[in-house]
Scaffold this motif. Structure first.
Motif, short mmCIF file in Angstrom:
data_model
loop_
_atom_site.label_atom_id
_atom_site.label_comp_id
_atom_site.label_asym_id
_atom_site.label_seq_id
_atom_site.Cartn_x
_atom_site.Cartn_y
_atom_site.Cartn_z
N LEU A 1 0.84 -1.20 0.00
CA LEU A 1 0.00 0.00 0.00
C LEU A 1 0.87 1.25 0.00
CD1 LEU A 1 -2.80 1.36 0.19
CD2 LEU A 1 -2.58 1.21 2.68
N TRP B 1 0.87 4.11 -2.99
CA TRP B 1 0.15 5.33 -2.60
C TRP B 1 0.56 6.46 -3.52
CZ3 TRP B 1 -3.64 5.21 0.85
CH2 TRP B 1 -4.20 6.43 1.22
N LEU C 1 -3.57 5.78 -4.14
CA LEU C 1 -4.42 4.92 -4.94
C LEU C 1 -5.33 5.78 -5.79
CD1 LEU C 1 -5.46 2.35 -2.17
CD2 LEU C 1 -3.62 2.12 -3.86
N ASN D 1 -8.43 6.85 -2.70
CA ASN D 1 -7.84 6.59 -1.40
C ASN D 1 -8.87 6.18 -0.36
OD1 ASN D 1 -5.31 7.12 -2.37
ND2 ASN D 1 -5.29 9.24 -1.70
N ALA E 1 -8.92 2.39 0.34
CA ALA E 1 -7.65 1.80 0.77
C ALA E 1 -7.88 0.58 1.69
CB ALA E 1 -6.79 2.84 1.48
#
Length: 175
Positions: A56, A60, A62, A65, A68
């Motif tokens: 992750l 990062w 994403l 987010n 997540a």
């Protein structure tokens, strides 16, 4: 230690660290419990969760987010599946069969016996030695031995019989 970072790299790095750290503190225990239920092994479950958080952090930000936690859960389950596949493969693996090792004493005795047989075999006439080696070392039929040596099959049989008798006598003399 002084770090020189541009404003963009610093913000993105700090944002990722803050976001992932917050998710970690809130959801680590629940994700480990999820993984334990899947793999039934606490250390493997912790490893799967830790690897998911590492992934992750690398990915990062994403696309969304807010998803997540869902991404983490999916990654943890997929990592647990990989653990189970590796376990299944390990359980199905059968190591190659190894013959039991003889003791040094039995190996020495066997070596001495073989040496005596070789010496006795060398003392035989060439034709007898050839027939015995082809028959008992290469396990060839008499017809094939006859063809190789250019003799008749009955001569090959008779030579093998006489050769075995002579070999037995020579070995009895040694013992």
């Amino acid at each position: 230690m002084v770090s020189i970072r541009g404003p963009v790299g610093s913000l993105a790095h700090d944002d990722a660290r803050t976001a992932v750290s917050e998710l970690y503190s809130r959801h680590w225990a629940g994700l480990v419990r999820l993984a334990v239920l899947v793999v039934n092994d606490w250390p493997a479950a912790e490893d799967a969760v830790q690897e998911a958080f590492t992934d992750l952090y690398r990915h990062w930000p994403l696309r969304d987010n807010d998803k997540a936690l869902g991404w983490l859960r999916t990654t943890v389950v997929n990592r647990c599946r990989s653990v189970l596949r590796r376990r299944r493969t390990a359980q199905l693996y059968t190591p190659p069969h190894e013959e039991p090792h003889d003791s040094a004493e039995s190996t020495a005795v066997l070596g001495e016996d073989r040496l005596q047989v070789r010496r006795a075999l060398q003392a035989l006439p060439a034709r007898s030695r050839e027939v015995l080696v082809l028959r008992y070392y290469l396990d060839l039929p008499f017809d094939e031995i006859a063809q190789i040596l250019g003799i008749s099959p009955s001569t090959a049989r008779a030579t093998a019989s006489r050769g075995l008798t002579a070999l037995t006598q020579k070995l009895e003399e040694v013992r």
